[in-house]
Every structure is written in C-alpha cells, then in structure tokens.
Design a protein around this motif. Structure first.
Motif, short mmCIF file in Angstrom:
data_model
loop_
_atom_site.label_atom_id
_atom_site.label_comp_id
_atom_site.label_asym_id
_atom_site.label_seq_id
_atom_site.Cartn_x
_atom_site.Cartn_y
_atom_site.Cartn_z
N ILE A 123 32.33 6.07 40.16
CA ILE A 123 32.09 6.19 38.72
C ILE A 123 32.46 4.90 38.00
N ALA A 124 33.65 4.36 38.31
CA ALA A 124 34.16 3.18 37.59
C ALA A 124 33.31 1.94 37.85
N THR A 125 32.82 1.79 39.07
CA THR A 125 32.02 0.61 39.39
C THR A 125 30.56 0.76 38.95
N GLY A 126 30.17 1.96 38.57
CA GLY A 126 28.80 2.18 38.13
C GLY A 126 27.81 2.42 39.25
N ARG A 127 28.27 2.48 40.50
CA ARG A 127 27.34 2.70 41.61
C ARG A 127 26.72 4.09 41.59
N LEU A 128 27.44 5.06 41.01
CA LEU A 128 26.96 6.45 41.03
C LEU A 128 25.79 6.68 40.08
N TRP A 129 25.82 6.02 38.91
CA TRP A 129 24.92 6.40 37.82
C TRP A 129 23.44 6.25 38.14
N PRO A 130 22.98 5.16 38.78
CA PRO A 130 21.53 5.11 39.10
C PRO A 130 21.08 6.23 40.03
N HIS A 131 21.92 6.59 41.00
CA HIS A 131 21.57 7.67 41.91
C HIS A 131 21.56 9.02 41.19
N LEU A 133 21.07 10.95 44.89
CA LEU A 133 22.27 11.50 45.52
C LEU A 133 22.02 11.85 46.99
N GLY A 134 20.85 12.39 47.30
CA GLY A 134 20.52 12.70 48.69
C GLY A 134 20.42 11.46 49.53
N ALA A 135 19.77 10.42 49.00
CA ALA A 135 19.68 9.14 49.73
C ALA A 135 21.06 8.53 49.92
N SER A 136 21.94 8.70 48.93
CA SER A 136 23.30 8.18 49.06
C SER A 136 24.07 8.89 50.16
N ILE A 137 23.85 10.20 50.31
CA ILE A 137 24.51 10.95 51.39
C ILE A 137 24.05 10.42 52.75
N ALA A 188 22.93 7.42 53.38
CA ALA A 188 23.52 6.09 53.55
C ALA A 188 24.99 6.18 53.94
N ALA A 189 25.73 7.11 53.31
CA ALA A 189 27.15 7.29 53.64
C ALA A 189 27.31 7.81 55.06
N GLN A 190 26.38 8.66 55.48
CA GLN A 190 26.43 9.19 56.85
C GLN A 190 26.22 8.07 57.86
N SER A 191 25.35 7.13 57.53
CA SER A 191 25.05 6.06 58.48
C SER A 191 26.25 5.15 58.72
N VAL A 192 27.16 5.05 57.76
CA VAL A 192 28.37 4.24 57.93
C VAL A 192 29.60 5.12 58.16
N MET A 193 29.37 6.44 58.33
CA MET A 193 30.43 7.41 58.63
C MET A 193 31.52 7.41 57.56
N ASP A 194 31.08 7.39 56.30
CA ASP A 194 32.02 7.42 55.17
C ASP A 194 32.13 8.87 54.69
N SER A 195 33.03 9.64 55.30
CA SER A 195 33.16 11.06 54.98
C SER A 195 33.64 11.28 53.56
N SER A 196 34.52 10.41 53.07
CA SER A 196 35.03 10.56 51.71
C SER A 196 33.91 10.46 50.68
N LEU A 197 32.99 9.53 50.90
CA LEU A 197 31.87 9.38 49.97
C LEU A 197 30.93 10.57 50.06
N ILE A 198 30.72 11.10 51.25
CA ILE A 198 29.86 12.29 51.39
C ILE A 198 30.44 13.46 50.60
N PHE A 199 31.75 13.70 50.74
CA PHE A 199 32.37 14.79 50.00
C PHE A 199 32.34 14.52 48.49
N ALA A 200 32.53 13.27 48.10
CA ALA A 200 32.48 12.92 46.67
C ALA A 200 31.09 13.22 46.10
N LEU A 201 30.05 12.92 46.87
CA LEU A 201 28.69 13.22 46.42
C LEU A 201 28.44 14.72 46.38
N PHE A 202 29.05 15.47 47.30
CA PHE A 202 28.95 16.92 47.23
C PHE A 202 29.52 17.44 45.91
#
Length: 249
Positions: free
Chosen positions: A46-54, A201-205, A207-221
């Motif tokens: 949220i703070a970096t603004g990466r979430l808002w376009p998705h 948001l789906g594309a972000s999930i 992408a997060a799965q491809s780098v095994m970033d579980s925290s980001l996946i849960f955050a997107l959930f």
C-alpha cells in the motif's frame, strides 16, 4: 456495532492462534507466514503504491463484467419469462453453457480476444449472467396469477403488466441474484487474471507464486476478501433502499 463484537473477537483469537502456531511451531514462513509478516507485506504494498494499479484493474474488470452479465442476464430472463415457448427451446442450451468450466474456456478466449482485459471481462460476464437470468425468470414466473388476471381485466398490455406488476413484484428475487453475481464477479475477475492477465490482483498472485512469496499471496487474499465484502455490503444497502422505495410506492 455490538452485534459484530463476537465476530471481531473471534477474528482476533484466530489471528493470535495463527501467530503463536507459526512462531512456536517452527513453521517455515514459506509454508505459512505469520499474520504479522502478512500485514507488514500488505502495508508495504500500500505504502509503495504497488497495490493500487492491480486493485484498480481488477475492480474495472469486475465492474465491466458484472454490468454486461447483469444487463444480458436480466434481459434474457425477462424474455424467457414472457415467452414460455422460447424458454422451453433455449433454456437447456443456456444451462448447458453454464456447465462448461469457465477456467477451461480461458485459453480459447485468449486465442479469440488476446491477452489483457477483454478475456477477463468476458469470463466475468459469463459467470454473472446466470444468477441474474435464473432469478429474473423465477421472480417473474412466480408473480401471483390473480394479480396478473386483474391487470388483464383492466386492459393493461404486456409491456404495462411487465413494468408495473411483474418486475416490481420480482425485484426482491432479482436483487438476491445481483448479490450473488457481485461475489461471482470478483471470483471471475481474479480467475480470468490467473489465465491471461498481466496486471490485476489475480496476476499478482501468480507473480508472487512464481517467486514463492507466501506473505504477498496472503496479503492479496486479504485485499480480495475486503473488496468482495465491501461490494457485497454496498449491494445490500442498495437493495434495502430500492425495495423500501418500491414498498412505499
């Protein structure tokens, strides 16, 4: 507020148990990140603004798909309710079209429409179509026969009867279908992005799965859940106001 306090306390207890299990049980954050890590990741997005376009892309795809699916579903439901012979002819095909998994149609939609927003909107519209069509057809078909006969005796035409009797009487059932469609619209948008989305948001999930970033996946959930609940409550508010207005009228 007090009515929701038990649910809030249950949520806090579940989060505390989840946090304790992750920290004391020695679970790898890759398998199950603690809530503190998930919230930290969410705040960073949220703070970096990466979430808002998705978020904006998913919301736009959801709105377009819901709008198209709702309008077409309402129109087809009215048409089939008004012409029973047409309903007997087409309803089996409409039902058959809904039995095909939309995820399986994704590759075809990518071939037909390319990557990007269009295939996701089409998938979302197809998912939203059926609840509105079925509820509209059911609501109009179940209007009291004596009231229909009264309108006929008063000389009301088919269009007048539809607009002044059938649609108002069927409105609670139609609005219930809209509530279901809103939830399915979000599911359709996210699933559509799984297949061919480059942003959302789906594309972000994925992408997060491809780098095994579980925290980001849960955050997107969390974001998807919050968006769905917000939209569902908004439709419930609209439903109460519309039905109240028609009941007074």
């Amino acid at each position: 507020m007090m009515a929701r306090l038990p649910s809030l306390l249950l949520l806090l207890a579940l989060l505390a148990g989840w946090e304790a299990w992750c920290r004391l049980g020695g679970l790898s954050p890759l398998v199950l990140p603690p809530p503190s890590a998930v919230l930290a990741t969410l705040w960073s997005e949220i703070a970096t603004g990466r979430l808002w376009p998705h978020l904006a892309m998913t919301a736009a795809e959801m709105a377009l798909g819901l709008g198209i699916g709702a309008v077409v579903g309402l129109g087809v439901g009215v048409l089939l309710a008004e012409f029973p012979a047409l309903s007997r002819l087409l309803r089996p095909y409409v039902l058959a079209s809904q039995l095909v998994p939309k995820l399986a149609l994704g590759p075809l939609f990518i071939i037909w429409f390319g990557f990007g927003m269009t295939p996701t909107v089409v998938i979302t519209a197809l998912i939203c179509f059926f609840p509105l069509m079925e509820n509209t057809l059911t609501g109009i078909s179940e209007v009291d026969a004596s009231r229909r006969e009264l309108f006929r005796m008063l000389g009301a035409g088919r269009l007048q009867t539809l607009l002044r009797l059938k649609l108002p009487a069927a409105l609670p059932v139609i609005m219930a279908g809209l509530r279901v469609a809103v939830v399915l619209a979000l599911v359709g948008a996210v699933v559509g992005e799984f297949i061919g989305g480059r942003i959302g948001l789906g594309a972000s999930i994925i992408a997060a799965q491809s780098v095994m970033d579980s925290s980001l996946i849960f955050a997107l959930f969390i974001v998807i859940t919050a968006l769905g609940m917000l939209l569902y409550e908004a439709v419930r508010l609209i439903e109460r106001r519309v039905l109240h207005r028609f009941s007074k009228g």
